[in-house]
Each structure stands twice: as structure tokens, then as C-alpha cells.
Design a protein around this motif. Structure first.
Motif, PDB file in Angstrom:
ATOM      1  N   UNK A   1       0.857  -1.197   0.000  1.00 18.92           N
ATOM      2  CA  UNK A   1       0.000   0.000   0.000  1.00 18.92           C
ATOM      3  C   UNK A   1       0.890   1.243   0.000  1.00 18.92           C
ATOM      4  N   UNK A   2       0.601   2.254  -0.834  1.00 18.01           N
ATOM      5  CA  UNK A   2       1.400   3.489  -0.805  1.00 18.01           C
ATOM      6  C   UNK A   2       1.426   4.107   0.595  1.00 18.01           C
ATOM      7  N   UNK A   3       2.540   4.759   0.903  1.00 15.01           N
ATOM      8  CA  UNK A   3       2.738   5.300   2.252  1.00 15.01           C
ATOM      9  C   UNK A   3       1.631   6.260   2.656  1.00 15.01           C
ATOM     10  N   UNK A   4       1.117   7.058   1.708  1.00 17.31           N
ATOM     11  CA  UNK A   4       0.095   8.054   2.044  1.00 17.31           C
ATOM     12  C   UNK A   4      -1.231   7.411   2.437  1.00 17.31           C
TER      13      UNK A   4
ATOM     14  N   UNK B   1      13.987  -1.150  -0.264  1.00 19.51           N
ATOM     15  CA  UNK B   1      13.355  -2.074   0.674  1.00 19.51           C
ATOM     16  C   UNK B   1      12.461  -1.370   1.674  1.00 19.51           C
ATOM     17  N   UNK B   2      11.995  -2.142   2.659  1.00 19.10           N
ATOM     18  CA  UNK B   2      11.099  -1.634   3.690  1.00 19.10           C
ATOM     19  C   UNK B   2      11.463  -2.240   5.044  1.00 19.10           C
TER      20      UNK B   2
ATOM     21  N   UNK C   1       4.403   0.255  12.147  1.00 19.26           N
ATOM     22  CA  UNK C   1       4.919   1.373  11.341  1.00 19.26           C
ATOM     23  C   UNK C   1       5.748   0.789  10.198  1.00 19.26           C
ATOM     24  N   UNK C   2       5.298   1.014   8.959  1.00 25.98           N
ATOM     25  CA  UNK C   2       6.010   0.529   7.764  1.00 25.98           C
ATOM     26  C   UNK C   2       6.812   1.691   7.180  1.00 25.98           C
TER      27      UNK C   2
END
Length: 579
Positions: free
Chosen positions: A293-296, A335-336, A317-318
């Protein structure tokens, strides 16, 4: 200036000069031609006519046809007068020729004609000499101008010959030399970008390559391994669970805390994709579901996990990791990292706060009820009449007690919401009693401002599947707000309509309305529109949202600032035969 521009400018200027040189040469040749033709067509013909007239004059005594020849050439001369004084001389010849025709043997007339013809020839000889001088000057000027233009063309061609090859060859030679330095492992080699012209993009790429090679060459394996171990130690000793992913969402590191709460082993996570792990473990599925999912658009929701022998709460928290590669201008996704923050202590404190508010609110009801009973006794005239000041005080106490009772009720409802213990009793409910209850509850306040209610219920809208108590509370809250924010002598419109499988309730007022920037926040807890002078805790709409959504419905608002607002909610429709 770019080489292409230089070539265009130089060759264009050279072409222009050559064209100018050709034009000047043609113009001067044409001018010389005109000057020469002027001598031939004017002065030379006059000399020819004069010679023929002299020959005819000599033959007149012996040949009668000589008169005709003389007269023919005289007529031609009359048409060829071009010089100053030539007209007078020609007229004199004609005059004396007429006299000669009367007296052919008159020697004096013949002599006068010879003198006139001699004068005519002299005039044209002088003109020929003068025109020759003009033609010479024209030729000299032509030589000078053409020589100057030719010299200019030579200079431009010489400049191009000297500079253009070096402008192309020198940068290539410098690039070749620098490439040889890189090939010899001299990775510190750089090329000055300012002095290279339009090779700047190539130079930028070269310098970027050299910088990366220098960075790679200076990095030592031992140093890299040491830094890797240091980072792994830091991650492992973090108290919060941490899981790292590469750009393809494969797990590349996980600390002990994350393994403990997920009850997984390292070999079940490391090197495996998040999708594969999610299919095998429900808890991992909850943790990994926001990676794509996009951060926003990500929402920070608490995850309940059984850990430390109790139910614990973690806030996920991603974090997207983007780095700027050496020598490049655009960041790159690599990465994440998922971090789970343990918020169990805060949840416990929040639950304690909720319980405290619920207990206090419940305890407040008894003294508030006692105050209201005392106010009712004071208003009873059997106890004794009140003067104006006493009556004003009693009314103030009554208003304050009602406000306290309303706040206490809202706080109790909010404790239900926060504790997740909202009791919803869904059943088939008739719509009309809900509307009548809400209108009756707000009728007194509406009468104080001379506000009228209009009710419009669609014939198909009769029953809904709802909790009639909670639904009536929401509609009452909508009407209370509409009365509070409407102007005096206005109308509040209540509409009920069927939309598909839903029944929609709408309350429209004609008040000030709500600015568009506040519409998204209007159902937030404790939110009040800035500048509003009306009473309220800011909990009513938040509680209404929780009540409606708990019944599977939808709630919203539409507003035209300056013209009023429309609050609405939708619940599932029902047939009268349902139980």
C-alpha cells in the motif's frame, strides 16, 4: 557555444560572404557594361555619323546622291543627341546644310559645315574621354570592394580551419586520456565539466562512473563485514520487533523480539517473500498486509497479539527505505522496514481512563438528578412564589443541570465506544416513531427560536433493520445541532428516502454551514468548528458515527458554506413482515 552552433554560424557567414562577393562582382560588371555600352551607343555612333557626313560633303560637287547620304546621317544624328552643346551644333549643321542645298558651290557654307562637324566630333571625343575615366574609377572601386570581401571570406575560413578541428578533437583527446587513467586504476581521475562544452553530459557520466569506481575500490571487505555485524547487533538488541525486506519484499533480517512474538524461526522468514509467509501464518499476514500500500494510504492500526502471557497491543509502522546512489540525482527504493511498537501500557492507561470516566459519569447522574428534582420543587408554586431574580437563578441552575446531564450521557456513550462494549440490538424497526421521538425531544428548543420542522417520508420507507434506541439518539443529535446552529424563524427539513437496499435519513438546516476544509474532521472526537460560539462537547457527532457504523450503516455531511448543512445516515431497509 556548441560546436553545431559554431559550424552553423561559421559556414553560414562564409556562405553569406561568398554570396555577397558574387553579388558585388555581378553588380560592378553590370555597371561597367552599362558605362561601355553608353560610350558605344551614344558617342561612337555620333562620330560615325559625322564621318559619313564629311565624306558626303566631299562628294557633293560631283555626285548629286551625296545630298541624300548627308541628309540621312544628319537625321540619325538628330536622334542621337546625348552630350551638352551637341544639340546646338547639330542645329548649326542642319542650318548650313539648307544653305548648301540652295548654293551647292558656295565654299564658305561648305567650310562652315566642316567646322560644325569638327566641333561635333570634338564634343563626343571629350565625352568619350570623360566616360572612360568614370569606367576606370568604377573598375578600381570594384576591385577594392571585391578584394575586401574576398579577404573577409579568407579570414572566416581561416578561423574555422584553425579553431573548429580543435574544438572537436581536444575534448575527445581529453576523454581518451582520462579513460586511459581509469583503465590504469587511477579512479581519482575527473574531468572539468565547465571547459568541455557540449560534451558535458558525457563528462558527467564519466565522472559518476569514476566516483563509483573509487568508492568501490576504497571499500574494504573487512570494513563492510564489521559494519554489517554492528547493524545486526543494533537491530537484534532493539526492544521493538523489527523485520526488514528488500525491494522484492523478501525478508532480509529479523530481530529476536519479532521472532518471539510471531513464534517463528529465522529459517521460516529469512530469504522468503512476505506473500509466502503470509499464506502460512495469520499473524504474519496482519503484519505484512500494508507493504504494497502506498505510504500516504497506510493507516496505523493497533494489532492485538498474545505475548508475555497476556494480550498485548502493537502499533505497526512501515518505513520505505530510499537511498540516493552515488553520482545519481534520483533516489532509489531498496526495501522496507516494519517496526512494531508495544503500546500495551498506553492501552491499559486508556482503558483505565475510560473506566474512570464511565464511573465518574455514572456517579454524576445521582447528584444531577437531585439538583433537577430540587429545581422542580422550587418551580412548584405550592412551595412558594419566586421573585424575578430567584426565578432567573432557578432557570440558570436548570439549564446548567440539563447541560451536565447531556455531557454525562455523552461521556457514558463514549466509554461504551472506547471500551468496544457498544450493545447493538438489531431488529426490524418502524421509522415513524423514531422521527416523532427526535422531533418531540427538540420541539421545545425549536419553539424558543420559532423554528419549524418539515417532515418528508417516502412511501416506500417504512421499516429499517436497526437499533431503534441508538438510531433515535443519532437523529435527535442531528436535530439538536440543526436547531442550535439555525437562525430564528427558519425551517429544518427532515427527509427519509429509499436508495436501493438502504434507507437514508437526512436533516437539512439553513444555518451558516461548514467550510469545506472542516468537513473531513466534523466526525472526529472533540472536534468543533473554529470560531463556533455555540455550546457542545464535540462528542455528539463522533458518537453518532460509532453508533451508525456499528449497525453496518453509513454517515456523512454535505454543506454549502453560507447556505446551511445536510447531515445524513443510511441503514438497511426491511420489510414489515420481518421479525
Amino acid at each position: 557555444m556548441k560546436i553545431k552552433t559554431k559550424l552553423t554560424f561559421g559556414v553560414g557567414a562564409l556562405f553569406l560572404m561568398i554570396f555577397l562577393l558574387a553579388a558585388l562582382s555581378g553588380w560592378y560588371v553590370n555597371r561597367l557594361k552599362k558605362d561601355t555600352a553608353n560610350i558605344l551607343t551614344a558617342n561612337y555612333n555620333t562620330l560615325l555619323y559625322a564621318k559619313n557626313m564629311l565624306l558626303a560633303l566631299e562628294e557633293i560637287p560631283v555626285e548629286k546622291k551625296a545630298f541624300t547620304s548627308f541628309e540621312v546621317n544628319l537625321d540619325k544624328q538628330r536622334k542621337n543627341v546625348t552630350e551638352v552643346g551637341e544639340q546646338q551644333t547639330t542645329n548649326a549643321i542642319a542650318k548650313h546644310f539648307l544653305q548648301l542645298k540652295d548654293k551647292p558651290l558656295n565654299i564658305a557654307v561648305v567650310s562652315s559645315i566642316r567646322k560644325d562637324i569638327a566641333l561635333l566630333m570634338e564634343q563626343n571625343m571629350i565625352a568619350i574621354s570623360r566616360k572612360s575615366i568614370v569606367a576606370d574609377k568604377t573598375a578600381e572601386h570594384a576591385i577594392l570592394v571585391i578584394s575586401f570581401a574576398g579577404a573577409l571570406c579568407f579570414i572566416i575560413a581561416f578561423i574555422l580551419l584553425v579553431n573548429l578541428p580543435s574544438n572537436i578533437a581536444d575534448p575527445i583527446a581529453r576523454l581518451t586520456a582520462s579513460i586511459r587513467q581509469i583503465a590504469g586504476q587511477n579512479y581519482k581521475e575527473r574531468i572539468d565539466n565547465q571547459s568541455i562544452g557540449e560534451f558535458a553530459e558525457l563528462v558527467t557520466s564519466f565522472n559518476s562512473m569514476a566516483e563509483k569506481l573509487e568508492e568501490y575500490a576504497e571499500s574494504k571487505l573487512e570494513k563492510i563485514l564489521k559494519e554489517k555485524k554492528r547493524i545486526e547487533a543494533l537491530v537484534d538488541n532493539m526492544r521493538d520487533p523489527v523485520i526488514g525486506f528488500d525491494e522484492e519484499r523478501r525478508v532480509i533480517f529479523v530481530n529476536e523480539e519479532a521472532l518471539r512474538i510471531t513464534s517463528l524461526h529465522k529459517d521460516q522468514l529469512l530469504g522468503r517473500s512476505a506473500l509466502t509467509v503470509s499464506e502460512e501464518n495469520d499473524l504474519a499476514k496482519d503484519i505484512f498486509k500494508d507493504l504494497l500500500i502506498p505510504a500516504a494510504n497506510r493507516e496505523k492500526n493497533a494489532i492485538k497479539i498474545y505475548a508475555d502471557d497476556r494480550e498485548s497491543y502493537f502499533e505497526k509502522d512501515v518505513i520505505d527505505i530510499n537511498v540516493l546512489p552515488t553520482g545519481e540525482s534520483e533516489p532509489k527504493f531498496i526495501g522496507q522496514v516494519v517496526i512494531l511498537k508495544n503500546i500495551t501500557p498506553f492501552k491499559e492507561l486508556d482503558l483505565a481512563k475510560t473506566n474512570f470516566i464511565g464511573t465518574v459519569s455514572h456517579e454524576f447522574k445521582t447528584p444531577i438528578a437531585a439538583i433537577q428534582m430540587g429545581v422542580q420543587l422550587l418551580e412548584n408554586e405550592q412551595i412558594g412564589p419566586l421573585n424575578t431574580e430567584q426565578l432567573a437563578l432557578v432557570n440558570g441552575i436548570k439549564d446548567d443541570s440539563n447541560r451536565l446531564l447531556q455531557i454525562t450521557g455523552e461521556l457514558l456513550n463514549m466509554t461504551q465506544v472506547e471500551s468496544g462494549s457498544i450493545q447493538i440490538n438489531l431488529h426490524t424497526t418502524e421509522i415513524q416513531p423514531i422521527i416523532e421521538y427526535a422531533v418531540m425531544a427538540n420541539q421545545f428548543a425549536a419553539n424558543q427560536k420559532n423554528i419549524h420542522f418539515t417532515i418528508e417520508v417516502a412511501p416506500t420507507a417504512k421499516y429499517i433493520v436497526a437499533d431503534n434506541e441508538k438510531t433515535a439518539w443519532v437523529l435527535t443529535n442531528f436535530l439538536s445541532n440543526a436547531v442550535r446552529y439555525s437562525y430564528e424563524d427558519s425551517v429544518i427539513h427532515i427527509a427519509v428516502e429509499s436508495i436501493g437496499l438502504k434507507t437514508r435519513f437526512t436533516v437539512k438546516d439553513n444555518g451558516q454551514g461548514i467550510e469545506a476544509k472542516y468537513l473531513e474532521k466534523i466526525f472526529a472526537r472533540y472536534f468543533r468548528v473554529p470560531g463556533s460560539k455555540k455550546g457542545g462537547t464535540g462528542l455528539g457527532l463522533s458518537i453518532s458515527k460509532e453508533f451508525i457504523e456499528a449497525q453496518g450503516g453509513e454517515i456523512g455531511v454535505e454543506s454549502d458554506y453560507g447556505a446551511g448543512s445536510s447531515f445524513y445516515f443510511s441503514l438497511r431497509s426491511a420489510a414489515s413482515s420481518e421479525n
